[in-house]
Each structure stands twice: as C-alpha cells, then as structure tokens.
Write an enzyme that holds these catalytic residues in place. Structure first.
Site, mmCIF file in Angstrom:
data_model
loop_
_atom_site.group_PDB
_atom_site.id
_atom_site.type_symbol
_atom_site.label_atom_id
_atom_site.label_comp_id
_atom_site.label_asym_id
_atom_site.label_seq_id
_atom_site.Cartn_x
_atom_site.Cartn_y
_atom_site.Cartn_z
ATOM 1 C CB SER A 121 -0.907 0.031 1.243
ATOM 2 O OG SER A 121 -1.714 -1.101 1.311
ATOM 3 C CG HIS A 142 -1.896 -0.644 -3.917
ATOM 4 N ND1 HIS A 142 -2.336 0.613 -3.605
ATOM 5 C CD2 HIS A 142 -2.303 -1.458 -2.899
ATOM 6 C CE1 HIS A 142 -2.976 0.577 -2.439
ATOM 7 N NE2 HIS A 142 -2.962 -0.676 -2.000
ATOM 8 C CD GLU A 154 -2.276 3.772 -5.834
ATOM 9 O OE1 GLU A 154 -2.458 4.985 -5.695
ATOM 10 O OE2 GLU A 154 -1.795 3.035 -4.940
ATOM 11 C CG ASN A 193 -3.083 4.112 0.712
ATOM 12 O OD1 ASN A 193 -4.163 4.184 1.285
ATOM 13 N ND2 ASN A 193 -2.645 2.986 0.173
#
Length: 297
Positions: A121, A142, A154, A193
């Site tokens: 992450s 991801h 991602e 994130n």
C-alpha cells in the site's frame, strides 16, 4: 512481450484471497502460497466464503463459482511458484516481511521471464526489488479492498523496473482482469494513500480530541459529502494496523506531521482493535473476525 497466463500469490489474507479470486474469475490458474497447512486451509476457506457470497448475491452463477474455485490451489510451499508468469506478494504491510518474501521468491522462481509484483500500500517498490537479483522484473501492482469489487489498480514501477515488465503488468491488469490502472512514481503512499491517509488520520485525531463522536464524524462525511463510508468506518475496513503501517511509511519518507500516526491509532492496534477483521475497531462488527496472515514460513 511474453503473455501472463499462470498466476502465483503469496499470502491468503483479505487482499491475497481477493487477488486470487479475481484472477481465477478471469479464467487463469492460480497457485496461492501460505506459511503452513493450517493457514492454507484458512485461506482456502476465506476464498470459498467470498465465492459463496458472490453467488448468493447473483454476481456469480453456480457453474461459474465451481469453475473459479477449481482454478485455485492453496499450498504451503513457495517452490510451487517456480513456473509462474506472474507472482503477486500480498503479505502483511511490513517492509521486512515483504523483503524476505522477495528474497525467497528470487531463489524459488526459476522462470527468467516471471514478473514479481508487490501489492504494498505504501512501501517504495525499489526497497523490495533490492532484495532480489532481478529488480528489472519487480513492479508495484496495488489492488484495493475488496478486490473483487473495486476496479482500481495502482501500477508502480521503480527506477529499475524495465519497460517490458511495466507493459506486461498493465496489459494483464487491464485486459485480463478488466481493472482500471493509474500509474504513479515510486514514492511512499503512491497516489491514493498519499491523499487518503491524512484524511483518515485527521478523523482519528478529531475523535481522539473529543471534537465529535465516532458516529457523528462518520455521519458528517456520509451525509455532508456523499461519501459511501465515513472515515472511521473506512479505517475499520482497511484495517487499523494497515492504516498505521501506511502512515508510518509516509511519515518516514516525508516527515510531515499530517502523516504521523495519532496515539489513539497506535493504542488501538496494540489492543488488537483492528477493525472489521478483528470484529472491533472504531465500530463493532458481528461477522467472524478475519485476521491477516504472516508470510509463508
């Protein structure tokens, strides 16, 4: 450019199980590796329950459910991945654990064209690629939880990832899995994130200071901003331990106060209040706890 047909996944927690499921739904044979036989059984059960829920909700026919389940093998020997075209690491969000997995994959995977991907992450991909002798074949892929539902992936190449590796990974994600890709540079937190976690941490600080109750913070963002989940309920879904790990990775790289984990978050993780997977976080949950597993030993 060699195609990707045989998939390996390391770890069968919430994310690993979801990744295995979407690959098998796409018609691909998947081998999942867990740390021991008991964890492998638990991982298989996690996948089975997810397929059963999808069938009950009309998202899978009974026939397709059986075919999907038959494509997934869960074992406890990392050597079973030696002939895979793509191996996706999906163990707990801990840099040392992930680096150990990549070092072991470097020895176990014998195919010279295998793409080694991480579902991290927030950890910079180059740190994991450095644990191998083939950093040009390592890339960040991801997924987002729940993997069978959320369409985004991602794609994160490191400074050493080859153009062929990036192209193969992107083709696989978009054409075989039908997901949408955003590309990002190899920085802690990537795109989603890096934007999301400061918002979640701000909500935790608000609850910690007593500005508003957990329920009112979540209701405010759902009713006032049309978010499908409030920030504290979303933190429970992600996992408080995972949220803290991402925050620590962001703070270690950028040293900005907005990324620092609040004390309340750390205390809750230490108390085992991890969110949905433990049955209690900022909210309480009735479903069976589902804890993330350690990497295969």
């Amino acid at each position: 450019m060699t195609g990707i047909e045989r998939i390996g996944v390391v770890g069968c927690g919430l994310m690993g199980a979801g990744i295995a499921e979407v690959c098998a739904r796409a018609g691909l044979p998947v081998t999942v590796v867990e740390r021991d036989a008991q964890a492998a059984r638990a991982g298989r059960l996690r996948i089975t329950r997810s397929l059963d829920r999808a069938t009950a909700r009309g998202r899978l026919t009974a026939e397709r459910r059986e075919a999907t389940a038959a494509r997934i093998t869960v074992v406890d020997q990392i050597e079973a991945l030696q002939d895979r075209d793509l191996v996706i690491e999906a163990v707990a969000e801990d840099e040392r654990l992930k680096a150990d997995v990549f070092a072991r994959l470097d020895d176990a995977v014998t195919s010279a064209h295998t793409v080694l991907a991480t579902n991290t992450s927030a950890i910079p991909v180059i740190r994991l690629a450095a644990a191998t002798g083939r950093p040009e074949h390592v890339v960040g892929v991801h997924f987002f939880n729940p993997v069978p539902v959320l369409r985004l992936v991602e794609l994160v190449p490191s400074l050493l990832t080859s153009a062929d590796t990036v192209a193969r990974a992107e083709t696989f994600v978009t054409r075989r899995l039908g997901k949408e890709v955003v590309r990002t540079s190899d920085r802690a937190g990537f795109v989603v994130n890096a934007l999301l976690v400061p918002y979640l941490l701000a909500a935790i600080r608000m609850a910690e200071s007593g500005t508003a109750s957990v329920e009112d913070i979540d209701r405010g963002m759902v009713l006032g901003c049309a978010h499908p989940l409030g920030p504290l309920a979303l933190t429970d879904l992600i996992g408080l331990d995972t949220t803290r790990a991402i925050a620590e990775s962001l703070y270690a790289e950028f040293r900005e106060p907005q990324y620092a984990p609040p004390p309340l978050l750390s205390r809750m993780v230490e108390a085992g209040l991890l969110g949905r997977k433990s049955g209690r976080g900022f909210h309480r949950y009735d479903e069976q706890p589902q804890r993330e597993t350690a990497p295969p030993g």
